[in-house]
Design a protein around this motif. Structure first.
Motif, PDB file in Angstrom:
ATOM      1  N   LEU A 103       0.796  -1.351  -0.289  1.00  0.00           N
ATOM      2  CA  LEU A 103      -0.156  -0.115   0.210  1.00  0.00           C
ATOM      3  C   LEU A 103       0.737   1.235   0.076  1.00  0.00           C
ATOM      4  N   THR A 104       1.847   1.150   0.512  1.00  0.00           N
ATOM      5  CA  THR A 104       2.848   2.376   0.694  1.00  0.00           C
ATOM      6  C   THR A 104       3.775   2.580  -0.674  1.00  0.00           C
ATOM      7  N   ASP A 105       3.895   1.510  -1.336  1.00  0.00           N
ATOM      8  CA  ASP A 105       4.687   1.504  -2.415  1.00  0.00           C
ATOM      9  C   ASP A 105       4.597   2.725  -3.320  1.00  0.00           C
ATOM     10  N   PRO A 106       3.435   2.909  -3.830  1.00  0.00           N
ATOM     11  CA  PRO A 106       3.198   4.096  -4.682  1.00  0.00           C
ATOM     12  C   PRO A 106       3.808   5.442  -4.096  1.00  0.00           C
ATOM     13  N   LEU A 107       3.663   5.554  -2.913  1.00  0.00           N
ATOM     14  CA  LEU A 107       4.281   6.737  -2.097  1.00  0.00           C
ATOM     15  C   LEU A 107       5.828   6.683  -2.215  1.00  0.00           C
ATOM     16  N   LEU A 108       6.288   5.726  -1.736  1.00  0.00           N
ATOM     17  CA  LEU A 108       7.744   5.559  -1.616  1.00  0.00           C
ATOM     18  C   LEU A 108       8.487   5.453  -3.011  1.00  0.00           C
ATOM     19  N   ASP A 109       7.853   5.416  -4.125  1.00  0.00           N
ATOM     20  CA  ASP A 109       8.520   5.271  -5.461  1.00  0.00           C
ATOM     21  C   ASP A 109       8.941   6.716  -5.745  1.00  0.00           C
ATOM     22  N   THR A 110       8.427   7.678  -5.118  1.00  0.00           N
ATOM     23  CA  THR A 110       8.780   8.941  -5.395  1.00  0.00           C
ATOM     24  C   THR A 110       9.719   9.751  -4.286  1.00  0.00           C
ATOM     25  N   TYR A 111      10.614  10.821  -4.941  1.00  0.00           N
ATOM     26  CA  TYR A 111      11.462  11.421  -4.038  1.00  0.00           C
ATOM     27  C   TYR A 111      10.753  11.860  -2.803  1.00  0.00           C
ATOM     28  N   PRO A 112       9.789  12.761  -3.192  1.00  0.00           N
ATOM     29  CA  PRO A 112       9.150  13.487  -2.128  1.00  0.00           C
ATOM     30  C   PRO A 112       8.414  12.400  -1.218  1.00  0.00           C
ATOM     31  N   GLY A 113       7.885  11.232  -1.612  1.00  0.00           N
ATOM     32  CA  GLY A 113       7.413  10.503  -0.705  1.00  0.00           C
ATOM     33  C   GLY A 113       8.347   9.834   0.070  1.00  0.00           C
ATOM     34  N   ARG A 114       9.449   9.619  -0.432  1.00  0.00           N
ATOM     35  CA  ARG A 114      10.674   8.831   0.458  1.00  0.00           C
ATOM     36  C   ARG A 114      11.092   9.808   1.379  1.00  0.00           C
ATOM     37  N   VAL A 115      11.235  11.199   1.340  1.00  0.00           N
ATOM     38  CA  VAL A 115      11.551  12.383   2.234  1.00  0.00           C
ATOM     39  C   VAL A 115      10.500  12.212   3.259  1.00  0.00           C
ATOM     40  N   ALA A 116       8.971  12.137   2.602  1.00  0.00           N
ATOM     41  CA  ALA A 116       8.219  12.112   3.980  1.00  0.00           C
ATOM     42  C   ALA A 116       8.237  10.985   4.657  1.00  0.00           C
ATOM     43  N   GLY A 117       8.629   9.808   4.084  1.00  0.00           N
ATOM     44  CA  GLY A 117       8.753   8.488   4.880  1.00  0.00           C
ATOM     45  C   GLY A 117       9.924   8.697   5.982  1.00  0.00           C
ATOM     46  N   TYR A 118      11.122   9.262   5.440  1.00  0.00           N
ATOM     47  CA  TYR A 118      12.094   9.169   6.406  1.00  0.00           C
ATOM     48  C   TYR A 118      11.772  10.235   7.295  1.00  0.00           C
ATOM     49  N   LEU A 119      11.208  11.441   7.101  1.00  0.00           N
ATOM     50  CA  LEU A 119      10.900  12.539   7.972  1.00  0.00           C
ATOM     51  C   LEU A 119       9.936  11.703   9.108  1.00  0.00           C
ATOM     52  N   LEU A 120       9.198  10.922   8.612  1.00  0.00           N
ATOM     53  CA  LEU A 120       8.044  10.147   9.645  1.00  0.00           C
ATOM     54  C   LEU A 120       8.949   9.156  10.582  1.00  0.00           C
ATOM     55  N   TRP A 121       9.699   8.652   9.916  1.00  0.00           N
ATOM     56  CA  TRP A 121      10.375   7.546  10.892  1.00  0.00           C
ATOM     57  C   TRP A 121      11.387   8.181  11.525  1.00  0.00           C
ATOM     58  N   LEU A 122      12.023   9.138  10.954  1.00  0.00           N
ATOM     59  CA  LEU A 122      13.352   9.751  11.988  1.00  0.00           C
ATOM     60  C   LEU A 122      12.649  10.665  12.973  1.00  0.00           C
ATOM     61  N   GLY A 123      11.619  11.353  12.713  1.00  0.00           N
ATOM     62  CA  GLY A 123      10.887  12.368  13.532  1.00  0.00           C
ATOM     63  C   GLY A 123      10.241  11.717  14.480  1.00  0.00           C
ATOM     64  N   THR A 124       9.795  10.613  14.284  1.00  0.00           N
ATOM     65  CA  THR A 124       8.989  10.016  15.549  1.00  0.00           C
ATOM     66  C   THR A 124      10.056   9.446  16.504  1.00  0.00           C
ATOM     67  N   GLY A 125      11.289   8.863  15.852  1.00  0.00           N
ATOM     68  CA  GLY A 125      12.343   8.447  16.714  1.00  0.00           C
ATOM     69  C   GLY A 125      12.936   9.566  17.606  1.00  0.00           C
ATOM     70  N   ALA A 126      13.135  10.709  17.016  1.00  0.00           N
ATOM     71  CA  ALA A 126      13.729  11.795  17.742  1.00  0.00           C
ATOM     72  C   ALA A 126      12.519  12.355  18.595  1.00  0.00           C
ATOM     73  N   TRP A 127      11.442  12.387  18.375  1.00  0.00           N
ATOM     74  CA  TRP A 127      10.333  12.854  19.328  1.00  0.00           C
ATOM     75  C   TRP A 127      10.327  11.918  20.392  1.00  0.00           C
ATOM     76  N   LEU A 128      10.446  10.340  20.079  1.00  0.00           N
ATOM     77  CA  LEU A 128      10.344   9.584  21.362  1.00  0.00           C
ATOM     78  C   LEU A 128      11.525   9.799  22.203  1.00  0.00           C
ATOM     79  N   VAL A 129      12.892  10.052  21.631  1.00  0.00           N
ATOM     80  CA  VAL A 129      14.246  10.309  22.425  1.00  0.00           C
ATOM     81  C   VAL A 129      13.839  11.620  23.197  1.00  0.00           C
ATOM     82  N   THR A 130      13.496  12.535  22.913  1.00  0.00           N
ATOM     83  CA  THR A 130      13.353  13.819  23.398  1.00  0.00           C
ATOM     84  C   THR A 130      12.304  13.881  24.614  1.00  0.00           C
ATOM     85  N   ARG A 131      11.513  12.827  24.746  1.00  0.00           N
ATOM     86  CA  ARG A 131      10.423  12.922  25.797  1.00  0.00           C
ATOM     87  C   ARG A 131      10.592  12.603  27.033  1.00  0.00           C
TER      88      ARG A 131
END
Length: 131
Positions: A103-131
């Motif tokens: 289901l996520t393949d169409p989004l992650l096939d594009t550069y903006p989609g991959r940027v959003a995916g990395y932001l979601l992945w790393l942003g969630t991790g950074a948010w958890l670390v700073t809590r």
């Protein structure tokens, strides 16, 4: 003991001010990696490992009691997601029975989609670390 100014108390540590720009910069660079390659795997695992190590070293903040209803709701959502993934995988992992990755393949096939995916992945991790 020296008195501490209000400005010192209000400003976050230097690394916190750099965390979000670093996450955004990393996402912009890492998104150039083609999906399902060793480079892409390293781009996910390296910062994920760093965030995990930082999170394990930090003392947790103030703990709040989680209610039974909230715990059951989150556990139920997690179990439903796992059952959906398992069912879709066993049923063929195709368009008729898509897993989350399909289901996520169409989004992650594009550069903006991959940027959003990395932001979601790393942003969630950074948010958890700073809590």
């Amino acid at each position: 003991m020296e008195p501490t100014s209000v400005a010192t108390l209000a400003s976050p540590p230097w690394w916190r001010r750099l965390l979000w720009p670093a996450v955004i910069g990393y996402a912009l660079v890492a998104a150039f990696a083609r999906p399902l390659t060793g480079t892409a795997a390293a781009a996910v695992l390296l910062p994920g490992g760093v965030l995990l190590a930082v999170g394990l070293r930090r003392a947790p903040g103030q703990l709040r009691q989680v209610g039974r209803r909230a715990a059951v709701a989150w556990l139920g959502l997690g179990v439903l997601f796992c059952l959906w993934e398992l069912g879709a995988f066993l049923a063929g992992n195709d368009e008729a029975h898509p897993t989350f990755s399909i289901l996520t393949d169409p989004l992650l096939d594009t550069y903006p989609g991959r940027v959003a995916g990395y932001l979601l992945w790393l942003g969630t991790g950074a948010w958890l670390v700073t809590r």
